[in-house]
Design a protein around this motif. Structure first.
Motif, PDB file in Angstrom:
ATOM      1  N   SER A  29       0.890  -1.405   0.113  1.00 40.33           N
ATOM      2  CA  SER A  29       0.021   0.000   0.119  1.00 40.33           C
ATOM      3  C   SER A  29       0.695   1.213  -0.161  1.00 40.33           C
ATOM      4  O   SER A  29       0.355   2.203  -0.241  1.00 40.33           O
ATOM      5  N   PHE A  30       2.138   1.171   0.214  1.00 37.35           N
ATOM      6  CA  PHE A  30       2.831   2.298   0.098  1.00 37.35           C
ATOM      7  C   PHE A  30       3.831   2.251  -1.388  1.00 37.35           C
ATOM      8  O   PHE A  30       3.457   1.409  -2.269  1.00 37.35           O
ATOM      9  N   THR A  31       4.620   3.261  -1.500  1.00 42.21           N
ATOM     10  CA  THR A  31       5.026   3.545  -3.006  1.00 42.21           C
ATOM     11  C   THR A  31       6.371   2.472  -2.990  1.00 42.21           C
ATOM     12  O   THR A  31       7.457   2.786  -2.076  1.00 42.21           O
ATOM     13  N   HIS A  32       6.247   1.673  -3.654  1.00 39.68           N
ATOM     14  CA  HIS A  32       7.661   0.847  -3.859  1.00 39.68           C
ATOM     15  C   HIS A  32       8.052   0.625  -5.227  1.00 39.68           C
ATOM     16  O   HIS A  32       7.214   1.122  -6.252  1.00 39.68           O
ATOM     17  N   GLN A  33       9.299   0.272  -5.542  1.00 41.54           N
ATOM     18  CA  GLN A  33       9.685  -0.018  -6.829  1.00 41.54           C
ATOM     19  C   GLN A  33       9.629  -1.539  -7.232  1.00 41.54           C
ATOM     20  O   GLN A  33       9.866  -2.296  -6.309  1.00 41.54           O
TER      21      GLN A  33
END
Length: 354
Positions: free
Chosen positions: A144-148
């Motif tokens: 739910s967070f910003t990941h690559q």
């Protein structure tokens, strides 16, 4: 389908396992759980109330060990692969869903070695060591967070429905809840003690979970301050969701499940990240909310009552239409998450298995 959910060790990982397991079972799947004899896994699922079968392997964490201890932990992880292989065969597992933590090691590695599709849910804003290693081998990594990552899929965080059903838009700061966890967090407890008398003098109710290890000490201090009767103090409560729902401001740690549960409930937080967490992940969990103006981070070493009271004052500021900041934040928090997190993940998995 026959599905194995693996991972745990801490409440954050296990909460995800419970949410995803419940959603999968509701859809008619046969779901087993593979965890560890260490950590909180058996406390959560030892009675097999949710899953058809639960397996607790003799494993322990690797990353926090040193020297010979690290080698012993690695050996336990690798030797557990034999057990995992038998479990997979017995239940004819179609895919493995890992929620991270050291408990996920054997079953996740087994999925790769025995050519069973692997899916991962990463709770935190910073990937754990195991998930970093496993992610390239997974069909998809959810979070739910910003990941690559080319196989990363962003979804709403899977949390219990009660946080949504008991959500409300806060109108003013009339109640502050300090959560130090069921085991207690001394720094948060001490901070609550520093703030409690002034809060009660302002007519603000105080709810304080101080943990079983610190309950008597904290209670005695409140008694000496002559405010014990105004404090809802406890070590553990099965109805914690209701207490959270009754509060207007949260003060405590920033575990992934916590920040998203507060989000679903529309409750803003003053976050005190656990300073010894791997890669400082609690700080980065809270940072996404602070950047959006939906919470405030205060480092444990920087704690002072002024930080809390200044934030309360900021929340109480009204615009020209008389709408307070706390109401705006509460509404924006609820818009940041949907209640279909678990079902969205299951749908994405089904698409990748076709």
């Amino acid at each position: 389908m026959n599905i194995a959910i693996t991972g745990g060790g801490t409440g954050g990982h296990l909460a995800i396992a419970k949410a995803l397991g419940g959603a999968l079972i509701e859809q008619g799947n046969q779901v087993i759980y593979i965890g560890s004899m260490s950590g909180q896994d058996r406390d959560w699922f030892g009675d097999k109330g949710l899953f058809s079968h639960c397996y607790f392997l003799n494993t322990s964490g690797v990353i926090n060990q040193k020297g010979l201890g690290k080698l012993k932990s690695l050996y336990k992880q690798l030797t557990a692969l034999g057990c995992v292989r038998n479990i997979f065969k017995t239940h004819q597992i179609h895919y493995v869903l890992s929620v991270g933590g050291f408990s996920a090691g054997p079953a996740s590695l087994g999925a790769i070695l025995f050519r069973i599709p692997l899916f991962i849910h990463e709770q935190n804003s910073i990937k754990g060591a195991l998930n970093k290693f496993l992610s390239p081998f997974a069909r998809a990594v959810f979070g739910s967070f910003t990941h690559q990552g080319k196989n990363y899929i962003k979804t709403s965080y899977p949390i219990r429905s009660e946080f949504f059903t008991q959500a409300r838009i806060r109108k003013a700061v009339r109640c502050v809840i300090f959560l130090g966890g069921s085991q207690g967090a001394r720094a948060i407890n001490d901070f609550a003690i520093l703030c409690a008398k002034k809060l009660t003098e302002k007519g603000i109710k105080v709810i304080h979970q101080c943990g079983k290890n610190d309950l008597e000490r904290v209670r005695e201090i409140y008694k000496k301050l002559e405010i014990l009767e105004y404090i809802d103090i406890f070590d553990f409560d099965k109805n914690l969701v209701e207490k959270i729902a009754s509060a207007d401001l949260y003060v405590g740690r920033a575990g992934a499940s916590t920040v998203w549960e507060l989000c679903a409930n529309g409750l803003s937080g003053l976050f005190i990240p656990y300073p010894y967490g791997a890669n400082d992940h609690q700080y980065y969990n809270a940072l996404e909310f602070q950047k959006d103006g939906l919470g405030l981070i205060v480092r444990q070493n920087d704690l002072s009552p002024n930080a809390l009271f200044d934030y309360i004052d900021a929340l109480e500021i009204s615009d020209t239409d008389g709408v307070k900041n706390i109401s705006k934040i509460s509404l924006r928090l609820r818009d940041k998450i949907n209640a279909d997190g678990a079902s969205a993940i299951i749908k994405e998995i089904s698409e990748r298995l076709k």
